[in-house]
Design an enzyme around this catalytic site. Sequence first.
Site, short mmCIF file in Angstrom:
data_model
loop_
_atom_site.label_atom_id
_atom_site.label_comp_id
_atom_site.label_asym_id
_atom_site.label_seq_id
_atom_site.Cartn_x
_atom_site.Cartn_y
_atom_site.Cartn_z
N CYS A 25 60.05 33.90 -22.23
CA CYS A 25 59.76 32.49 -22.48
C CYS A 25 59.97 31.64 -21.24
CB CYS A 25 60.63 31.96 -23.63
SG CYS A 25 60.10 32.58 -25.24
N LYS B 1 56.75 30.41 -19.45
CA LYS B 1 55.83 29.42 -20.02
C LYS B 1 55.50 28.35 -18.99
CE LYS B 1 56.49 27.90 -24.17
NZ LYS B 1 57.11 27.34 -25.40
N ASP C 86 56.43 22.61 -34.25
CA ASP C 86 56.53 24.02 -33.91
C ASP C 86 55.29 24.80 -34.32
OD1 ASP C 86 59.02 23.67 -32.83
OD2 ASP C 86 60.10 24.16 -34.66
N HIS D 153 49.21 28.18 -26.96
CA HIS D 153 50.33 28.62 -26.14
C HIS D 153 49.84 28.86 -24.71
CE1 HIS D 153 54.34 30.35 -25.50
NE2 HIS D 153 53.74 31.25 -24.74
#
Length: 801
Positions: A465, A468, A498, A589
């Site tokens: 993560c 990102k 979310d 994403h």
Amino acid sequence: MHARLPEYDIVLVGAGHTNMHVARMWRMQPVPRARLTLVSPFSRATYSGMLPGTLAGTYQPEDMQIDLWRFAASHDLRLVVAPVIGLDAQRRRILFDDRPPLRYDVLSIGIGSVPAAGEVWRQHAEVLSIKPMATFLERFETQLQRCLERAAQRAEAEDGGWKMDDGPFAATLPRPASDRFGHPPSSILHSQSSTATAAPPRAMCGRRGNDTVPTIAVVGAGAGGTEITFCLDTLLRKRGIDARLVLFDAGDAVLNNYAQRTRRLARQEFDRRGVELCTGRTVTGYAAGQLEFADGDSRTADIVVWATAAAPPRMLKDFDLPRAHDGFLAVRKTLQSTGDERVFVVGDTGTLVDHPPLPKAGVYAVREGPVLWENIRRLLRGEKLDEFDPQKDFLSLLSTGDGRAIAQYKGLAFHNRLMWKWKDHIDRKFMRKYQDYRPMTPEMMAARLAQDRDGRAPTMRCKGCGGKVGAGVLRAALERLQIPPSPIVRRGLDQPDDAAVLDPAAAAAEVLSLDFFQAFLDDPYLVGRVAALNSLSDLWAMGSEPVGAMAMVTLPEGEPRAQAEMLYHILAGGLRELEAAGATLLGGHTTEAAELTVGYTVLGKLNGREPTTKAGLNPGDRLILTKPLGTGALLAAHGEAKCRAQWMDVMLAEMLHSNAAAAQAARELNASGVTDVTGFGLAGHLFEMLDASRVSARLSLEALPLYEGFAELAAAGVESTLAPANRELADRLTVENPSLRRDPRYAALFDPQTSGGMLIAVGADEADEALDRFRAAGARCAQLIGEVTSPAVEPRLEIGK
């Protein structure tokens, strides 16, 4: 080591002489931490110096063209093929009609000029401006054919047919073939070399002196109009076409700004050929086949070639920059705009405000090239810029289309074969510099990557993560998008959370699919469009209606501003296609990776209908493919600078064509099976249908539609890296004749497709209607390629001629 996005964007608008010098130098010595983008309305740039010779048949069209797709691939620069409509200098944005604005740090504008009195030539198809030169030959050929057909009809009405005195000439003429991208057909352009100094008589079609002989007028007797007239005369003689050729000019002489001896040589040559000269005539309009003059007189003209003095293109009024007294953009001796030091203006587009007026001549654009190249680099280094010092005189060489040329230099003038050989040598040498499409070597690419780092150690990027993309990058991109609300969403990007929350009462999403790929072009907007269409095709193949999508994007490492700009263009492209499909962007994403990768998770609804699957094929069904095959090989060739512009243009147009209408037609026809053809190739996706339906099939190789260029590339061994894996199915194929394995269409069976067509099975009685429906729905290349043969526990695919 990750590839990095640039810190500086250098953009060249227009593929003229000056900008192309910068593009050529970029391969040899790129600017560290910068990207170069070339923007052109056409995928091929035309060298003006060879246009008259091409018209006369001395050159082939490709001799005078620079293939910008191949040039860009071999010089490591980005190409955007789209017309520019304006400039927002305050925000440093180049504006387009059909795509998002393009940001720049340094800009060079070189869009040339247009013939004056545009209000005349813009309103009539029979009046042909010599600009844009990239389309002139095709436009002229079309009008010439129409003109001769009209003349034939007049002669037939008067005499009952053509009266032929010398040589054959058909009264019924075929319309010229067009390559769909504004480039000349080969019918008038051939490789014969003009060497004769004598002017052979034209074949007589009808009687000279009556109105059955068409009149072709050239307006403007400067260098361009004079050359065009000479070479038009040569073309007409070679084709045996009798026509009056008349050259008009408002001035008192041909080549009014040239030396007296040069004017005399041109006038003598026109007299020898029987070309009529009408000077002192100002053309003010054209109507009903008549040229209208300022004195109220008029003159018949079936075709008018408009080659008057240079005037500013209309789009300059939408450029947020100061203009000079003549309407062109005002520039300093450093070639910078007087209103913005980060904008350079070159070639005909600019007028030096602190220098005596210069003629709008290509020689100055060529000489500006090294100054522009040096000044772009100096500007980014914060150094003092060089000044352009125009030469006082220059060599002028005008082709007369017969193996000779008129030369003028410092008051001297000559007209002979040697001058033509000199001009031909100069022009061919110039073009060789820009037709070098050899790919960059691995060593050159490694050195370029190291130079981009500019001595800095590569940053160790986090994984997981931690890899990102920053929230600021995402926010900056989304704020610029106008994402429409969706009736099925209770909570989406208007209130980011979310996850997106759907409203089950409004619509249930019953179909879900996912697709993504690595970018195949350095144009994130086009890549975003194709990625969305590629993903949506899975929904259309199932007979579902798209309702939403989630984006997945991996961005190369770079400054947040550069990442935000790339993400914006990707999502803008995807959103365009989603909205056209009735869906919207729900979220997504982003992360960092070595290469740009784009894809979408797409959601669809069936509206109470059963899905269309791969499992319904029946013996006797006919198989129809809606798009050509070959994107894998063509994109591989593009990476090696081997994919020609005309091939790229056609392929991209088809890749950007939605499968929605064809899928809808398939559902209305109750198709027994539908799938989209993508990465596994035609054979792979067909076997998915055959295995699911437990049937075998037969394909005809001759029926397979191929993209132009695929056969040539396949013969040369060019293929996608996925093709060998796709060929693992070859042992399930029964080939009618071993020689068919050498047919390029056989290789096309395994070529992976990006945004490929639909493979649709319909009943035998519905095949003709289905083809008509698919073509009417925009699938112009739809073809019947085979049939389902028999039930089979282990399906096989028979390949016939």
